[in-house]
Structures are given as structure tokens and as C-alpha cells.
Design an enzyme around this catalytic site. Structure first.
Site, PDB file in Angstrom:
ATOM      1  N   LYS A   1       0.845  -1.201   0.000  1.00 46.31           N
ATOM      2  CA  LYS A   1       0.000   0.000   0.000  1.00 46.31           C
ATOM      3  C   LYS A   1       0.879   1.248   0.000  1.00 46.31           C
ATOM      4  O   LYS A   1       1.787   1.384   0.834  1.00 46.31           O
ATOM      5  CB  LYS A   1      -0.832   0.018   1.284  1.00 46.31           C
ATOM      6  CG  LYS A   1      -2.278  -0.396   1.109  1.00 46.31           C
ATOM      7  CD  LYS A   1      -2.983  -0.278   2.457  1.00 46.31           C
ATOM      8  CE  LYS A   1      -4.478  -0.315   2.327  1.00 46.31           C
ATOM      9  NZ  LYS A   1      -5.122  -0.198   3.649  1.00 46.31           N
TER      10      LYS A   1
HETATM   11  O1  G3P Z   1      -8.136   0.344   5.755  1.00 43.92           O
HETATM   12  C1  G3P Z   1      -8.637   1.432   5.078  1.00 43.92           C
HETATM   13  C2  G3P Z   1     -10.047   1.835   5.464  1.00 43.92           C
HETATM   14  O2  G3P Z   1     -10.929   0.776   5.226  1.00 43.92           O
HETATM   15  C3  G3P Z   1     -10.179   2.455   6.827  1.00 43.92           C
HETATM   16  O3  G3P Z   1     -11.505   2.511   7.244  1.00 43.92           O
HETATM   17  O4  G3P Z   1     -13.175   2.809   9.030  1.00 43.92           O
HETATM   18  O5  G3P Z   1     -10.823   3.606   9.412  1.00 43.92           O
HETATM   19  O6  G3P Z   1     -12.334   4.789   7.833  1.00 43.92           O
HETATM   20  P1  G3P Z   1     -11.986   3.485   8.452  1.00 43.92           P
END
Ligand code: G3P
Length: 220
Positions: free
Chosen positions: A83
Site C-alpha cells: 500500500k
Molecule cells: O483500511 C482502510 C479503510 O478501510 C479504513 O476505514 O473505518 O478507518 O475509515 P476506516
């Protein structure tokens, strides 16, 4: 649409893996930090547990350091995906890694314009963050739909991974929009399978079955 878990917790991964639907895993520095363990050990365990693509995120910002870190992450296992952030440095490093045959996931994508950039460097995956757009009163699903439409029109091979998903309808609507992958937290995976009519139906079926057995036993 493949279903990925957005976690670095091995117990959560093992549980969903038993369902037979786990296509891969996405991790990020915050998720790995929650495990309070050596990141390498955490990543290795996940890479071994799940056959599908596992996203491991770079944390270096200086391009040469990010590139070296990307190479190190990629060599951890054949299913490792590196990533890189949606920044000028992340794009440059992502392009170098892609040219080396390494699969990359461009993360922290919030607009169709950024998604075009990710496709143009030949990224394996682009990760638009839906929930975080909703959090700032923007329409995350609308951004995802536009990205999917553009990728279709342009014939881009980059896989669209809907990220930052918060509830089951995010997954349903991502599938309808044409996303290739949806990644979600453990709790949302559990919500996907639940339906009160399934629970009630099963209880009734098993109750009727038990009553039949008792009747037959009485008659025997
Ligand atoms: O891992 C990336 C993303 O899915 C993060 O999600 O819930 O932390 O906004 P969130």
C-alpha cells in the site's frame, strides 16, 4: 465482488476465513498498531493464514525509503500487496514498484481524479474511502460509482476496492456500483450474515423437527 476483511487481528481473520468467503485482507498502520505486537510477526501470520491478497502499508514518506520499504514488504510473501498513499511521492514510488512487477494498492483515495492517477500508474488496486467521505458530509457512494464508471469507460485494469465501509448497505451498494472488492471490519462482516427472519425460521424448523421426533418416539 470479492469480500476482504479490514483488520490486523488474526482471530477475526480465522473466524471469517472459516466461512469460506474471505478473499483477502487489508491492513493499515492504525489497525496493526491496535494489535500491539511486532508488525512483521502480525503481517507474516496473516500472509500465511489467507491465500488471497494481503495489503501491507508503507509508513516511510521520503521516496527512496518508501521504495525500499515497499520492496521489503513485497518480498514477505507472494500474496503481499504494497500500500502506498495517494501523494506525489506515493504515486512515484508506486510506479517504480509496479514497473518491478510488484502489486500495489493506492490508499487514501477520496476523489475520482485521484483514482484516475492510481490507474495511470498501473496500480493493482485503488482504495476509495467511502465512510470517511460520508463523515465530512460528502457522498462516498457517489464517488465510488463515478470511479467505477470511469474505469469501465477507460478500460482500466486497476481493481476498485471500496474501503472504509461502515454497514451492510455499503457492501450491497458497492456491489451494485461495480466495485471489484469490498473491505470491511469484522463487525460489518458479522452484520452481513445476520437476518432476524433467518434466526426465526431456523428456530421454527428445528422446533417442528424436534416435535416430529418426539411423536415418532412415542409411537414406537
Ligand atoms: O483500511 C482502510 C479503510 O478501510 C479504513 O476505514 O473505518 O478507518 O475509515 P476506516
Amino acid at each position: 465482488m470479492k469480500l476482504f476483511l479490514d483488520t490486523a487481528n488474526i482471530e477475526e481473520i480465522r473466524e471469517i476465513n472459516r466461512w469460506g468467503v474471505l478473499g483477502g485482507v487489508t491492513t493499515n498502520p492504525s489497525l496493526v498498531a491496535k494489535e500491539a505486537d511486532d508488525p512483521e510477526r502480525v503481517w507474516k501470520e496473516i500472509l500465511t493464514e489467507v491465500e488471497g491478497p494481503i495489503s501491507l502499508e508503507t509508513t516511510e514518506l521520503e521516496p527512496e525509503a518508501m521504495y525500499q520499504q515497499g520492496l521489503d514488504l513485497a518480498q514477505m510473501a507472494p500474496n503481499a500487496v504494497v500500500k502506498v498513499p495517494m501523494t506525489p511521492e506515493g504515486l512515484g514510488v508506486g510506479k517504480r514498484l509496479t514497473d518491478e512487477g510488484i502489486k500495489i494498492n493506492v490508499t487514501l483515495v477520496f476523489s475520482p481524479a485521484q483514482a484516475i492517477l492510481a490507474a495511470e500508474i498501473g496500480a493493482y488496486i485503488v482504495s476509495p474511502f467511502l465512510g470517511r467521505l460520508d463523515d465530512v458530509a460528502s457522498d462516498g457512494m457517489d464517488a465510488l460509482r463515478t470511479i467505477c464508471d470511469i474505469y469501465e469507460i477507460q478500460g482500466y485494469d486497476t481493481l476498485v476496492l471500496a474501503a472504509s465501509l461502515r454497514h451492510p448497505m455499503h457492501i450491497v451498494e458497492s456491489a451494485l456500483a461495480g466495485a471489484d472488492i469490498a473491505t470491511m471490519p469484522f463487525a460489518v462482516f458479522k452484520q452481513l450474515v445476520k437476518h432476524p427472519l433467518t434466526d426465526a425460521g431456523l428456530e421454527k424448523f428445528l422446533g417442528d423437527w424436534k416435535a416430529l421426533k418426539q411423536e415418532l418416539e412415542k409411537g414406537a
